[in-house]
Write a protein that holds these residues in place. Structure first.
Motif, PDB file in Angstrom:
ATOM      1  N   ILE A 249       0.830  -1.212   0.000  1.00  0.00           N
ATOM      2  CA  ILE A 249       0.000   0.000   0.000  1.00  0.00           C
ATOM      3  C   ILE A 249       0.859   1.256   0.000  1.00  0.00           C
ATOM      4  CG2 ILE A 249      -1.661   1.345   1.349  1.00  0.00           C
ATOM      5  CD1 ILE A 249      -2.662  -1.419   2.423  1.00  0.00           C
ATOM      6  N   LEU A 250       1.813   1.317   0.930  1.00  0.00           N
ATOM      7  CA  LEU A 250       2.584   2.551   1.104  1.00  0.00           C
ATOM      8  C   LEU A 250       3.606   2.769  -0.014  1.00  0.00           C
ATOM      9  CD1 LEU A 250       3.235   2.633   4.962  1.00  0.00           C
ATOM     10  CD2 LEU A 250       1.498   3.844   3.626  1.00  0.00           C
ATOM     11  N   GLY A 251       4.148   1.682  -0.575  1.00  0.00           N
ATOM     12  CA  GLY A 251       5.128   1.840  -1.645  1.00  0.00           C
ATOM     13  C   GLY A 251       4.594   2.656  -2.814  1.00  0.00           C
ATOM     14  N   PRO A 252       3.467   2.247  -3.422  1.00  0.00           N
ATOM     15  CA  PRO A 252       2.905   3.051  -4.516  1.00  0.00           C
ATOM     16  C   PRO A 252       2.491   4.451  -4.083  1.00  0.00           C
ATOM     17  CG  PRO A 252       2.017   0.830  -4.584  1.00  0.00           C
ATOM     18  CD  PRO A 252       2.777   0.953  -3.294  1.00  0.00           C
ATOM     19  N   ILE A 253       2.003   4.609  -2.841  1.00  0.00           N
ATOM     20  CA  ILE A 253       1.599   5.941  -2.380  1.00  0.00           C
ATOM     21  C   ILE A 253       2.801   6.861  -2.297  1.00  0.00           C
ATOM     22  CG2 ILE A 253       0.729   7.231  -0.390  1.00  0.00           C
ATOM     23  CD1 ILE A 253      -1.197   4.924   0.122  1.00  0.00           C
ATOM     24  N   VAL A 254       3.887   6.376  -1.696  1.00  0.00           N
ATOM     25  CA  VAL A 254       5.096   7.196  -1.560  1.00  0.00           C
ATOM     26  C   VAL A 254       5.682   7.504  -2.933  1.00  0.00           C
ATOM     27  CG1 VAL A 254       7.473   7.214  -0.705  1.00  0.00           C
ATOM     28  CG2 VAL A 254       5.620   6.393   0.770  1.00  0.00           C
ATOM     29  N   VAL A 255       5.752   6.500  -3.781  1.00  0.00           N
ATOM     30  CA  VAL A 255       6.272   6.742  -5.131  1.00  0.00           C
ATOM     31  C   VAL A 255       5.399   7.744  -5.868  1.00  0.00           C
ATOM     32  CG1 VAL A 255       6.631   5.681  -7.394  1.00  0.00           C
ATOM     33  CG2 VAL A 255       7.449   4.535  -5.340  1.00  0.00           C
ATOM     34  N   GLY A 256       4.074   7.606  -5.723  1.00  0.00           N
ATOM     35  CA  GLY A 256       3.176   8.552  -6.378  1.00  0.00           C
ATOM     36  C   GLY A 256       3.374   9.970  -5.891  1.00  0.00           C
ATOM     37  N   ALA A 257       3.590  10.124  -4.565  1.00  0.00           N
ATOM     38  CA  ALA A 257       3.791  11.461  -4.003  1.00  0.00           C
ATOM     39  C   ALA A 257       5.090  12.088  -4.497  1.00  0.00           C
ATOM     40  CB  ALA A 257       3.776  11.388  -2.485  1.00  0.00           C
ATOM     41  N   VAL A 258       6.153  11.294  -4.517  1.00  0.00           N
ATOM     42  CA  VAL A 258       7.446  11.816  -4.979  1.00  0.00           C
ATOM     43  C   VAL A 258       7.427  12.057  -6.481  1.00  0.00           C
ATOM     44  CG1 VAL A 258       9.917  11.324  -5.143  1.00  0.00           C
ATOM     45  CG2 VAL A 258       8.651  10.673  -3.089  1.00  0.00           C
ATOM     46  N   TYR A 259       6.814  11.124  -7.203  1.00  0.00           N
ATOM     47  CA  TYR A 259       6.772  11.242  -8.657  1.00  0.00           C
ATOM     48  C   TYR A 259       5.902  12.414  -9.113  1.00  0.00           C
ATOM     49  CZ  TYR A 259       5.923   9.965 -13.525  1.00  0.00           C
ATOM     50  OH  TYR A 259       5.827   9.979 -14.897  1.00  0.00           O
ATOM     51  N   ALA A 260       4.907  12.780  -8.309  1.00  0.00           N
ATOM     52  CA  ALA A 260       4.044  13.914  -8.665  1.00  0.00           C
ATOM     53  C   ALA A 260       4.845  15.204  -8.779  1.00  0.00           C
ATOM     54  CB  ALA A 260       2.937  14.069  -7.626  1.00  0.00           C
ATOM     55  N   ASP A 261       5.974  15.275  -8.072  1.00  0.00           N
ATOM     56  CA  ASP A 261       6.843  16.448  -8.160  1.00  0.00           C
ATOM     57  C   ASP A 261       7.870  16.338  -9.281  1.00  0.00           C
ATOM     58  OD1 ASP A 261       5.586  17.631  -5.990  1.00  0.00           O
ATOM     59  OD2 ASP A 261       6.901  16.644  -4.540  1.00  0.00           O
ATOM     60  N   GLY A 262       7.796  15.259 -10.042  1.00  0.00           N
ATOM     61  CA  GLY A 262       8.710  15.093 -11.162  1.00  0.00           C
ATOM     62  C   GLY A 262      10.095  14.616 -10.786  1.00  0.00           C
ATOM     63  N   ALA A 263      10.285  14.201  -9.523  1.00  0.00           N
ATOM     64  CA  ALA A 263      11.612  13.821  -9.040  1.00  0.00           C
ATOM     65  C   ALA A 263      11.823  12.321  -9.212  1.00  0.00           C
ATOM     66  CB  ALA A 263      11.768  14.228  -7.582  1.00  0.00           C
ATOM     67  N   LEU A 264      12.040  11.876 -10.442  1.00  0.00           N
ATOM     68  CA  LEU A 264      12.152  10.449 -10.707  1.00  0.00           C
ATOM     69  C   LEU A 264      13.383   9.845 -10.031  1.00  0.00           C
ATOM     70  CD1 LEU A 264      10.876   8.075 -12.159  1.00  0.00           C
ATOM     71  CD2 LEU A 264      12.238   8.635 -14.186  1.00  0.00           C
ATOM     72  N   GLY A 265      14.512  10.546 -10.060  1.00  0.00           N
ATOM     73  CA  GLY A 265      15.709  10.022  -9.405  1.00  0.00           C
ATOM     74  C   GLY A 265      15.500   9.841  -7.911  1.00  0.00           C
ATOM     75  N   THR A 266      14.808  10.784  -7.283  1.00  0.00           N
ATOM     76  CA  THR A 266      14.537  10.688  -5.849  1.00  0.00           C
ATOM     77  C   THR A 266      13.675   9.479  -5.525  1.00  0.00           C
ATOM     78  OG1 THR A 266      14.633  13.097  -5.740  1.00  0.00           O
ATOM     79  CG2 THR A 266      13.669  11.966  -3.852  1.00  0.00           C
ATOM     80  N   VAL A 267      12.782   9.108  -6.442  1.00  0.00           N
ATOM     81  CA  VAL A 267      11.958   7.908  -6.244  1.00  0.00           C
ATOM     82  C   VAL A 267      12.843   6.694  -6.017  1.00  0.00           C
ATOM     83  CG1 VAL A 267      10.450   6.270  -7.435  1.00  0.00           C
ATOM     84  CG2 VAL A 267       9.945   8.708  -7.526  1.00  0.00           C
ATOM     85  N   PHE A 268      13.826   6.497  -6.864  1.00  0.00           N
ATOM     86  CA  PHE A 268      14.642   5.293  -6.777  1.00  0.00           C
ATOM     87  C   PHE A 268      15.621   5.344  -5.604  1.00  0.00           C
ATOM     88  CE2 PHE A 268      13.469   5.458 -11.362  1.00  0.00           C
ATOM     89  CZ  PHE A 268      12.645   4.337 -11.347  1.00  0.00           C
ATOM     90  N   VAL A 269      16.104   6.523  -5.259  1.00  0.00           N
ATOM     91  CA  VAL A 269      16.957   6.642  -4.075  1.00  0.00           C
ATOM     92  C   VAL A 269      16.160   6.301  -2.815  1.00  0.00           C
ATOM     93  CG1 VAL A 269      18.276   8.256  -2.646  1.00  0.00           C
ATOM     94  CG2 VAL A 269      18.530   8.303  -5.139  1.00  0.00           C
ATOM     95  N   THR A 270      14.922   6.768  -2.735  1.00  0.00           N
ATOM     96  CA  THR A 270      14.063   6.456  -1.588  1.00  0.00           C
ATOM     97  C   THR A 270      13.855   4.956  -1.465  1.00  0.00           C
ATOM     98  OG1 THR A 270      12.906   8.569  -1.818  1.00  0.00           O
ATOM     99  CG2 THR A 270      11.787   6.838  -0.560  1.00  0.00           C
ATOM    100  N   LEU A 271      13.569   4.301  -2.570  1.00  0.00           N
ATOM    101  CA  LEU A 271      13.376   2.851  -2.542  1.00  0.00           C
ATOM    102  C   LEU A 271      14.670   2.128  -2.160  1.00  0.00           C
ATOM    103  CD1 LEU A 271      11.182   2.460  -5.752  1.00  0.00           C
ATOM    104  CD2 LEU A 271      10.423   2.386  -3.370  1.00  0.00           C
TER     105      LEU A 271
END
Length: 467
Positions: free
Chosen positions: A417-439
C-alpha cells in the motif's frame, strides 16, 4: 501406532502433544515423490492465479485512467484499494486457518477472487470497481500466506527450501504471465477481457476441496487424532504406491517434554521468542514489498507519462522487469538450502539497494536506463521476497503457523500500500531520481534488519525451530 507421552507439555493433552511429534517424524521419512509434486501443483495453480489477479490492476490502469479521467490521487486509490483488502485478508485468514483448517480457507479464497473478477468486468465507474477490488483483495491476501503454511507443513526438512521455493515460483510466474498476457491483450481487446479470463480459474476451488488433504500436523495439533492418523496413513499409502516399496521406519520424534506449552493466538505470537521473530520477519516483508510494488505498480505509468512511450512499449518494458525477477526467484530456489535463509535475505535486499541507488543517481534520465536497472533490482528483490514465503512459516509452531505467516503477509500489504503511495507522491513532483533513491534506502534498511535480527532455520525440523 502407539503414542507414549508421559512427559507431555503442560497445558496440552498428552496424546495431542505426542501425536503432533509423531506426525512430524512420519513426514520426515517420506521421500519427495509424485504425491508431493501433485499437491504442490494444485495449490501452486491457485497461488499462480492469485498472483495473476493481484497484478492485473497495474496493466489496466493506463486505460482506466484515460477512460474515467482519473487524477493522480484517484489513480493511487484505485491502485491501492486491493492492497488494503489484502492487508485485512492476511490478518483474518491466519487466525481462521489455525481454527478451521488450511484447505478450507484456500478453497474459499480462490472462489471469492474469481467471482470478483466477474464483477470487475461489469464496472463502469471507479466506486464499484474499488469495492470489488477490495473484496478480491481479502481473498488474495488470505490465500497466499495460508498456502505457504500448508506447503511447509507437508514437506520434510531435507531440501525443504528447494521444494517449497520451487512451489513458490508459481507466484512470480503468475506475475510474469500476467505481464506477458496483459501487455498483448489489453492494447488489443481492452482491460475487461483480462478480468474476464482471470475468473475462469475459480473452478480450482472444487479441485482443492476434493483432492487436497488437510494438513495432518494441523489435525493432530487440534486434537483430531483419528482424522490425523487416517490422513497420514493415506498419504503414506499413496507414497508407497508411487515409490514401489515400503517406507523406512520414522526416526524417534523429539521428546515431548521439550515442547513448549501454548495455546497459540496473537498473545503468544507477540510474547517471548516469537515476538522478536514476528517483528523481524514483519520488517523484512514490509521492506521487500514496499520496494517491489513501489517499482512495479508505477512502471507502466512512468514509461507512458515521463518518457512518452506508447502503451504497448510501456507495458513491454514493464514485462521485461517482471521476467527478470523470475530469474532471481529461480536462482534463490536452487541455492537457498546451501546459502541459508538469513544470508539470502541480507544479500538480496542489499543487492537491490545498490541497483536502485545507482539508477537514482546516474541512470534515471532515459527509459533504457530505468529498464536495465529496475530489471537488475528485481532480480534481487524477487529473490528476497520469495525467500520470505519459505522462511516465515518455519519460524512459528503449528498452533499459530498460519497466524504468524499472515502477520508477515499483513506487513507485506502495508508495504504494498505505502510503496505506490510514496512513489506517487514523490513522482508527482517530477523527481524520478529521488523515487529510486528512496526505494534504495528502504531496501538497505531491510538488508540490515536481516543481518542483525534474522535467525537461521536451514536444515532444521519445523518442530525443532518452533516447539
Amino acid at each position: 501406532m502407539t503414542i507414549d507421552a508421559p512427559h507431555a507439555a503442560a497445558g496440552r493433552h498428552p496424546d495431542t502433544a505426542a501425536l503432533a511429534a509423531a506426525i512430524g517424524a512420519r513426514f520426515e521419512r517420506l521421500p519427495l515423490c509424485r504425491w508431493h509434486v501433485t499437491v504442490r501443483l494444485v495449490i501452486g495453480a491457485v497461488t499462480f492465479f492469485e498472483a495473476f489477479d493481484q497484478l492485473l490492476i497495474a496493466y489496466a490502469l493506463p486505460q482506466l485512467r484515460a477512460a474515467w479521467h482519473l487524477g493522480t490521487g484517484q489513480t493511487t486509490a484505485l491502485m491501492t484499494v486491493g492492497s488494503v483488502g489484502m492487508l485485512a485478508g492476511a490478518l483474518l485468514s491466519g487466525r481462521l486457518a489455525d481454527r478451521v483448517g488450511r484447505v478450507k480457507v484456500i478453497a474459499v479464497c480462490i472462489a471469492v477472487s474469481s467471482l470478483c473478477n466477474l464483477a470487475l468486468t461489469l464496472c463502469t465507474s471507479p466506486a464499484p470497481f474499488m469495492a470489488a477490488r477490495f473484496v478480491q483483495g481479502l481473498a488474495i491476501g488470505g490465500e497466499v500466506p495460508v498456502a505457504a503454511t500448508f506447503i511447509a507443513e507437508i514437506t520434510r526438512t531435507h531440501q525443504r527450501g528447494r521444494f517449497v521455493l520451487l512451489y513458490e515460483l508459481v507466484f512470480p510466474a503468475g506475475l510474469t504471465a500476467c505481464a506477458l498476457l496483459a501487455s498483448w491483450l489489453v492494447p488489443l481487446l481492452g482491460w475487461r477481457w483480462m478480468f474476464g479470463l482471470a475468473a475462469i480459474p475459480g473452478v480450482l476451488c472444487l479441485v482443492v476441496a476434493r483432492y487436497v488433504p488437510e494438513s495432518p500436523r494441523w489435525l493432530a495439533d487440534h486434537g483430531r487424532h483419528e482424522q490425523a492418523l487416517d490422513t497420514m496413513a493415506a498419504i503414506e499409502k499413496k507414497v508407497e504406491g508411487i515409490t514401489g516399496g515400503p517406507l523406512p521406519e520414522p526416526a524417534p520424534p523429539a521428546p515431548v517434554a521439550h515442547r513448549t506449552a501454548g495455546r497459540g493466538g496473537l498473545r503468544e505470537l507477540l510474547s517471548g521468542r516469537y515476538r522478536r521473530r514476528a517483528l523481524v520477519v514483519g520488517a523484512l516483508w514490509f521492506a521487500g514489498y514496499f520496494v517491489n510494488y513501489g517499482i512495479t505498480s508505477w512502471l507502466p505509468t512512468i514509461y507512458r507519462t515521463h518518457f512518452g512511450l506508447d502503451l504497448s512499449t510501456a507495458l513491454g518494458y514493464s514485462t521485461v522487469t517482471s521476467c527478470a525477477g523470475l530469474v532471481g526467484c529461480l536462482v534463490v530456489a536452487l541455492t537457498v538450502d546451501r546459502a541459508g535463509r538469513r544470508r539470502t535475505l541480507m544479500w538480496c535486499l542489499g543487492g537491490s539497494a545498490v541497483a536502485l541507488l545507482l539508477l537514482g543517481l546516474f541512470s534515471g534520465g532515459s527509459a533504457t536506463g530505468v529498464l536495465v536497472w529496475t530489471s537488475l533490482g528485481s532480480v534481487f528483490l524477487f529473490g528476497a521476497n520469495i525467500c520470505l514465503y519459505l522462511y516465515t512459516p518455519e519460524l512459528f509452531p503449528t498452533r499459530m503457523r498460519a497466524l504468524g505467516s499472515s502477520v508477515g503477509g499483513a506487513l507485506n500489504r502495508v508495504g504494498v500500500i505505502l510503496g505506490p503511495i510514496v512513489v506517487g507522491a514523490v513522482y508527482a513532483d517530477g523527481a524520478l531520481g529521488t523515487v529510486f533513491v528512496t526505494l534504495a534506502v528502504v531496501a538497505l534498511a531491510g538488508s540490515v534488519t536481516a543481518a542483525a535480527g534474522a535467525e537461521e532455520t536451514s536444515g532444521q525440523r519445523l518442530e525443532d525451530v518452533a516447539p
